[in-house]
Each structure stands twice: as C-alpha cells, then as structure tokens.
Design an enzyme around this catalytic site. Structure first.
Site, PDB file in Angstrom:
ATOM      1  N   CYS A   1      13.939 -20.045  -4.579  1.00  0.00           N
ATOM      2  CA  CYS A   1      15.171 -20.181  -3.806  1.00  0.00           C
ATOM      3  C   CYS A   1      16.364 -20.627  -4.632  1.00  0.00           C
ATOM      4  O   CYS A   1      17.445 -20.873  -4.080  1.00  0.00           O
ATOM      5  CB  CYS A   1      14.950 -21.171  -2.662  1.00  0.00           C
ATOM      6  SG  CYS A   1      13.621 -20.677  -1.537  1.00  0.00           S
TER       7      CYS A   1
ATOM      8  N   ARG B   1       6.847 -13.912   4.293  1.00  0.00           N
ATOM      9  CA  ARG B   1       6.942 -13.530   2.886  1.00  0.00           C
ATOM     10  C   ARG B   1       6.540 -12.079   2.676  1.00  0.00           C
ATOM     11  O   ARG B   1       7.053 -11.407   1.789  1.00  0.00           O
ATOM     12  CB  ARG B   1       6.104 -14.481   2.033  1.00  0.00           C
ATOM     13  CG  ARG B   1       6.702 -15.891   2.011  1.00  0.00           C
ATOM     14  CD  ARG B   1       5.824 -16.933   1.351  1.00  0.00           C
ATOM     15  NE  ARG B   1       6.461 -18.238   1.438  1.00  0.00           N
ATOM     16  CZ  ARG B   1       5.871 -19.377   1.103  1.00  0.00           C
ATOM     17  NH1 ARG B   1       4.624 -19.357   0.657  1.00  0.00           N
ATOM     18  NH2 ARG B   1       6.523 -20.513   1.216  1.00  0.00           N
TER      19      ARG B   1
ATOM     20  N   LYS C   1      11.934 -26.495  10.974  1.00  0.00           N
ATOM     21  CA  LYS C   1      11.095 -25.327  10.659  1.00  0.00           C
ATOM     22  C   LYS C   1       9.840 -25.790   9.935  1.00  0.00           C
ATOM     23  O   LYS C   1       9.958 -26.497   8.934  1.00  0.00           O
ATOM     24  CB  LYS C   1      11.894 -24.354   9.789  1.00  0.00           C
ATOM     25  CG  LYS C   1      11.142 -23.102   9.378  1.00  0.00           C
ATOM     26  CD  LYS C   1      11.993 -22.229   8.458  1.00  0.00           C
ATOM     27  CE  LYS C   1      11.230 -20.968   8.065  1.00  0.00           C
ATOM     28  NZ  LYS C   1      11.990 -20.152   7.094  1.00  0.00           N
TER      29      LYS C   1
ATOM     30  N   SER D   1       6.956 -17.147  11.442  1.00  0.00           N
ATOM     31  CA  SER D   1       6.127 -15.940  11.435  1.00  0.00           C
ATOM     32  C   SER D   1       4.655 -16.235  11.675  1.00  0.00           C
ATOM     33  O   SER D   1       3.973 -15.490  12.386  1.00  0.00           O
ATOM     34  CB  SER D   1       6.304 -15.219  10.098  1.00  0.00           C
ATOM     35  OG  SER D   1       5.925 -16.048   9.010  1.00  0.00           O
TER      36      SER D   1
ATOM     37  N   ARG E   1       6.806 -23.768  -3.465  1.00  0.00           N
ATOM     38  CA  ARG E   1       8.118 -24.341  -3.130  1.00  0.00           C
ATOM     39  C   ARG E   1       8.019 -25.808  -2.722  1.00  0.00           C
ATOM     40  O   ARG E   1       8.940 -26.348  -2.113  1.00  0.00           O
ATOM     41  CB  ARG E   1       8.761 -23.508  -2.021  1.00  0.00           C
ATOM     42  CG  ARG E   1       9.017 -22.059  -2.455  1.00  0.00           C
ATOM     43  CD  ARG E   1       9.781 -21.267  -1.411  1.00  0.00           C
ATOM     44  NE  ARG E   1      10.051 -19.933  -1.921  1.00  0.00           N
ATOM     45  CZ  ARG E   1       9.701 -18.792  -1.322  1.00  0.00           C
ATOM     46  NH1 ARG E   1       9.053 -18.826  -0.174  1.00  0.00           N
ATOM     47  NH2 ARG E   1       9.994 -17.632  -1.866  1.00  0.00           N
TER      48      ARG E   1
ATOM     49  N   LYS F   1      13.005 -28.594   6.719  1.00  0.00           N
ATOM     50  CA  LYS F   1      12.185 -27.403   6.471  1.00  0.00           C
ATOM     51  C   LYS F   1      10.982 -27.815   5.625  1.00  0.00           C
ATOM     52  O   LYS F   1      11.133 -28.283   4.499  1.00  0.00           O
ATOM     53  CB  LYS F   1      13.010 -26.338   5.749  1.00  0.00           C
ATOM     54  CG  LYS F   1      12.229 -25.062   5.440  1.00  0.00           C
ATOM     55  CD  LYS F   1      13.126 -24.041   4.763  1.00  0.00           C
ATOM     56  CE  LYS F   1      12.377 -22.776   4.392  1.00  0.00           C
ATOM     57  NZ  LYS F   1      13.254 -21.784   3.738  1.00  0.00           N
TER      58      LYS F   1
END
Length: 328
Positions: A133, A209, A252, A278, A221, A199
C-alpha cells in the site's frame, strides 16, 4: 394457578405489524454502499465473474455504468469504486494518473448519474507491482512519509474526476492530514474524507485480493494494518484521523469487529461506516449455496446486526441484492 406479576414481552411480538411498530433498528437503502471493481480494458463489454465473490464481477467502465444504473433503479444511492489498472509499477502511478481507471470510471458515472454518491478508495496496493500500500525501500520496508504525497495526489485526481467522497484505506500514518491539505489547496475543501480509520490485518480480505489483484508479492500488511487482538488502539487511530480532518470513520472488517463498531459509536459523534468485507460476503454466499442458511434471512440479519452495533452506513457487496427487499 397464579404466578404473580412478571414482564410480558411477548405482547409486543404477537403480530408482524406490532413487531414493525416497535422495531429499534431499521435497515434503509440509504445505509448501503455497493462495492464495484472496474478494469482498464479496451473491451467495452468486458465482464469477468469473480469466483471467490459469487455474484460480483470485474467490469469495464461501460459495464459498470450499466450495472450501477440497474442498481439505482432498485434504490442504490452510493457506490465505492476499486480500480484494476492495465499496467502496474513500483510507484503505483496508475493510482494518480489523470487518465487512470478510477478517474475514467468516476467521470462516466457522474456524467451519467449525477445524483449517485461516488466514493473512491484511495490506496496504492492495486497499482503497485509489489502489491503493498506504499512505496518500498531497499530493505523491502513500506515507507510511510514518502507515500503520503502519492496518496494525496491520488485523492486530488479522484476529486478532479468528480468523486463525492474520498476514502483512504492504506493505513499510512498522517495520510488523512496530507489528503485534507492537498484537497483544500486544490479547491476541493468541500469534499469529505471517509477514513478507513480502524482497519485490521484480517484474513477475511482474501476474496478482495482476488477481485482487485492486490495480493502482496512478498510479506504481509501487518506492519501497517492493525492487530486483530487490539481494541483500544482503534480509539487512538480514530481520534488521530478526526484530528487530521476526517469527516467519517470506517471500521473494517465488520462482523468480527462489532465490539469495535460499538466502541467507536459510543466515543465519537461522527458518521460511522462498517465494511462487510469480501470474506464475510463469501462465507455467507457459500453457506447459502449449500442450503445451510436461508439466504434472505441470513443476509438481512447480518446487515441489521452491523447497523444495530452502531454503524450509520455499511459497505457491502450485498447491496444490489438487498435493495429490492427493502422496498417491499
């Protein structure tokens, strides 16, 4: 036989109309934000189903416009856009290019549906060749401060294209302040920031992804997304983003973190968004497809639970499916 006095809660549950009258939490079309994946392709009819997200597809700009139009007829008010560029590079230049895929998609959406509230996800992971990111240094570490300038450029390019809300999801420290300053300097002081303030480094992002082609080429991450074991840290992150100029906050994922949603609701008087990610969507879809859950009931219960925990809005891939149910 006399039992004495006791609470008779069933009096208010006896009929559907009574239950409706005393319902405390209401799910409305305005509460739902549908996520879409748009692909930079020369084929205007491109539509590729995402196997790990049944019912969702990667779409060309024209197919995106058509699908959003159909959803708006059912009551859709807002969408969040994720882009898949034609090419990637180490600095994620497709994220902030004036002719980038999100920029083109936003322009077409606002041109066609000016009343639609368009939210854009601001991050570099979908555009970098390494899948992280932010910018990477020679040791393979994500560089925080040098990344801020690129995130700010991305946000301004989205606003220039017509985005109504900017949603930074990268989890770099200070990015809300950098984006706010850049937007204000570019005469976009009226554009709000919906910050992914809390997050987590969650395993529930797997299908996303696949959909966004954003799996890191190395490592993970966890060095910048939050530890799933922490909750008080979420208060610090939210407070920091608000102090830098965030107008709305996102938690999230949603369902595994409803305690965090409630904590933020109780501590901050700003619009609060929960992202039903997701993995949450895919789990429910798999159970429904196998006949283990009633589809409509499970989907509505999951969304109602998120709102009951304190979310004002919910980002969900179920929005298109749910909207017709809410109009009845």
């Amino acid at each position: 036989m006399v039992f004495g006095e006791f609470h008779r809660g069933r009096r208010l549950r006896r009929t559907p109309f009574l239950r409706d009258m005393v319902r405390e939490t209401e799910l409305r079309p305005d509460d739902l934000i549908q996520g879409y994946f748009v692909v930079d392709t020369a084929d205007p009819n491109f539509e590729r189903p995402i196997s790990s997200l049944p019912g969702q597809s990667q779409l060309s700009v024209e197919r995106l416009v058509a699908r959003v139009g159909a959803a708006m007829e059912a009551g859709l008010r807002s969408a969040i856009i994720f882009g898949l560029p034609e090419k990637k590079d180490p600095v994620g230049s497709g994220a902030y290019a004036d002719d980038g895929i999100v920029q083109k998609a936003v322009m077409r959406l606002k041109e066609t549906y000016p009343e639609l509230v368009v939210v854009t996800d601001v991050c570099l992971c979908e555009y970098t060749s390494h899948g992280h990111c932010g910018l990477i240094d020679g040791r393979g570490e994500v560089q925080n401060d040098p990344t801020l300038e690129l995130l700010a450029k991305t946000a301004v390019s989205h606003a220039r294209a017509g985005a109504d809300i900017i949603a930074p999801s990268d989890m770099m420290d200070g990015r809300v302040g950098a984006i706010r300053m850049a937007l204000d300097d570019a005469d976009f002081s009226h554009i709000p920031i919906m910050s992914y303030a809390v997050k987590y480094a969650s395993c529930f992002y797997g299908p996303f992804r696949d959909a966004a082609d954003s799996t890191p080429a190395f490592g993970d991450r966890r060095g910048y997304q939050m530890d799933p074991a922490n909750v008080r840290e979420g208060l610090r992150e939210a407070a920091a983003d608000l102090s830098e100029g965030a107008d709305m906050l996102i938690v999230k994922p949603a369902m595994p973190y409803l305690d965090v949603v409630r904590l933020l609701r109780d501590n901050f008087d700003v619009p609060l968004v929960a992202y039903q990610v997701s993995g949450e969507y895919a789990m429910l879809q798999a159970a429904i497809a196998n006949g283990w859950l009633d589809g409509k009931g499970a989907i509505l219960e999951s969304l109602t639970g998120i709102k009951r925990a304190g979310a004002d809005m919910i980002i969900t891939y179920f929005a298109e499916q749910v909207l017709p149910w809410l109009s009845k």
